[in-house]
Design an enzyme around this catalytic site. Sequence first.
Site, PDB file in Angstrom:
ATOM      1  N   ALA A  32      39.431  45.426  45.452  1.00 23.13           N
ATOM      2  CA  ALA A  32      38.810  46.534  46.198  1.00 23.13           C
ATOM      3  C   ALA A  32      37.623  45.977  46.987  1.00 23.13           C
ATOM      4  CB  ALA A  32      38.379  47.658  45.257  1.00 23.13           C
ATOM      5  N   LEU A  33      37.899  44.943  47.740  1.00 23.11           N
ATOM      6  CA  LEU A  33      36.833  44.138  48.345  1.00 23.11           C
ATOM      7  C   LEU A  33      36.102  44.876  49.473  1.00 23.11           C
ATOM      8  CD1 LEU A  33      38.655  40.672  48.495  1.00 23.11           C
ATOM      9  CD2 LEU A  33      37.258  41.638  46.664  1.00 23.11           C
ATOM     10  N   HIS A  34      34.781  44.662  49.517  1.00 25.43           N
ATOM     11  CA  HIS A  34      33.949  45.208  50.593  1.00 25.43           C
ATOM     12  C   HIS A  34      33.039  44.094  51.093  1.00 25.43           C
ATOM     13  CE1 HIS A  34      30.973  45.272  47.437  1.00 25.43           C
ATOM     14  NE2 HIS A  34      31.672  46.149  46.725  1.00 25.43           N
ATOM     15  N   HIS A  37      31.432  41.629  48.666  1.00 22.97           N
ATOM     16  CA  HIS A  37      32.269  40.508  48.195  1.00 22.97           C
ATOM     17  C   HIS A  37      32.359  39.414  49.258  1.00 22.97           C
ATOM     18  CE1 HIS A  37      34.039  43.940  45.802  1.00 22.97           C
ATOM     19  NE2 HIS A  37      33.770  43.076  44.860  1.00 22.97           N
ATOM     20  N   GLN A  61      36.851  44.283  29.881  1.00 22.05           N
ATOM     21  CA  GLN A  61      35.484  44.739  30.148  1.00 22.05           C
ATOM     22  C   GLN A  61      35.399  46.246  30.341  1.00 22.05           C
ATOM     23  OE1 GLN A  61      35.227  42.176  33.803  1.00 22.05           O
ATOM     24  NE2 GLN A  61      34.007  43.866  34.590  1.00 22.05           N
ATOM     25  N   GLU A 148      23.730  40.103  43.150  1.00 16.76           N
ATOM     26  CA  GLU A 148      22.535  40.557  42.436  1.00 16.76           C
ATOM     27  C   GLU A 148      22.617  42.039  42.098  1.00 16.76           C
ATOM     28  OE1 GLU A 148      19.137  39.451  44.766  1.00 16.76           O
ATOM     29  OE2 GLU A 148      19.202  37.373  44.055  1.00 16.76           O
ATOM     30  N   ASP A 150      24.737  43.573  40.336  1.00 19.53           N
ATOM     31  CA  ASP A 150      24.943  43.652  38.887  1.00 19.53           C
ATOM     32  C   ASP A 150      24.010  42.628  38.246  1.00 19.53           C
ATOM     33  OD1 ASP A 150      27.083  45.657  38.757  1.00 19.53           O
ATOM     34  OD2 ASP A 150      28.189  44.199  39.932  1.00 19.53           O
TER      35      ASP A 150
HETATM   36  O1  PAF Z   1      31.574  42.058  38.982  1.00 18.39           O
HETATM   37  C1  PAF Z   1      32.815  42.076  38.818  1.00 18.39           C
HETATM   38  O2  PAF Z   1      33.581  42.456  39.711  1.00 18.39           O
HETATM   39  C2  PAF Z   1      33.385  41.663  37.473  1.00 18.39           C
HETATM   40  O3  PAF Z   1      32.568  42.070  36.423  1.00 18.39           O
HETATM   41  C3  PAF Z   1      33.710  40.158  37.384  1.00 18.39           C
HETATM   42  C4  PAF Z   1      32.449  39.314  37.504  1.00 18.39           C
HETATM   43  C5  PAF Z   1      34.687  39.791  38.473  1.00 18.39           C
HETATM   44  C6  PAF Z   1      34.359  39.841  36.024  1.00 18.39           C
HETATM   45  O4  PAF Z   1      35.537  40.560  35.841  1.00 18.39           O
END
Ligand code: PAF
Length: 280
Positions: A32-34, A37, A61, A148, A150
Amino acid sequence: MLIHRDIPGLRAALGAWRARGARIGLVPTMGALHDGHLSLVAAARAAADVVVASIFVNPTQFGPNEDLSRYPRDEAGDLAKLRAAGCDLAWLPTVEAMYPPGGATAVEVRGVSEGFEGAARPGHFRGVATVCTKLFLQTGADAAAFGEKDWQQLQVVRRAARDLDIPVRILPVPTVREADGLALSSRNRFLSPGERERAPLLHASLLRAAAAIAAGRDAAEALATGEDALRRGGLMPDYLALVEAETMRPLDRAAPGTAMRIVAAARLGTVRLLDNVAVP
Ligand code: PAF
C-alpha cells in the site's frame, strides 16, 4: 526490476550482485505504498548500490482484533511505484516462505518495546522485530531504511540489530507529510472526509507541545493542553508523551542535553493515528 517470492531465488539474485561488490539497501514495507515509502527507497538508494524493497503484510505483528484482513493490498500498483522509483528487486515472500511450518523462534526486544504502541498492541513489536531480523538475514542488507513516523518501531529495530550483531546500518528517514501536516500512512485512506479534515490536529498539537516545552514551559502542562486540544477537535488521545528519543523512557520534565521526542497516538473513527516530533 526483479521480483522474487522464495528465499533461494532471492539469495541467488543478491549473491550475484554481492559478488560484484554491490552494497545492498533494504526498504521493508507492508505494501500500500505512498510517497513516504518512496522516500525510504530514495534513502536506501543514496546509501547503497542496489535497492531491495520487501512487501509483506506480516501476520505476526497484528493482534487477534486488529486489521490484518482489511490491511490494504495492491501488489500491481505497488510494483509499478517501486519500478518508477528505481528499485532493483521486489522481495514478495509468501507467508509460508517467511514462516515455514514448525517455526519456534521469535525476537523479543525488552525495554524500548514495552510502553506506548507495545502496551497498546501486545505482541506487535515481537512480530516487527522478528520479521525485520529475518529480512536483514535473508537479504544480508548493508543498510535498511525506516520511517521516523513509527518512531518506536525505529528504536526497536535499531536495538534488535545492535543486540544481535547484525551488520546492517539503520537509516532513519524523516516523516513525509501532507501539506496540512498529516503524516502519510497507508491507513489514512480509511478516514472519512470529515475525519480527514480533523486529522492534522494531531501534528499541530505535537508541534505546539514541543514548542512550549522547548520554551521552558512545564512538560506535564504542555502535554495536558495538547490532549485537551485533541479531545476538543474530536480525536481520542491514547497517549501524548515526552520520551528520551532512543530508549523511549518517559520523561516528566525536559532533560537538557538528552535527545527528546514527543510521541502520540489518537483514535479518529476507526483509524489509530500515530505521529511524533523532536523537541528542539
Ligand atoms: O512499518 C512497517 O510497514 C512494518 O512494521 C515493517 C517494518 C515493514 C515490518 O513488517
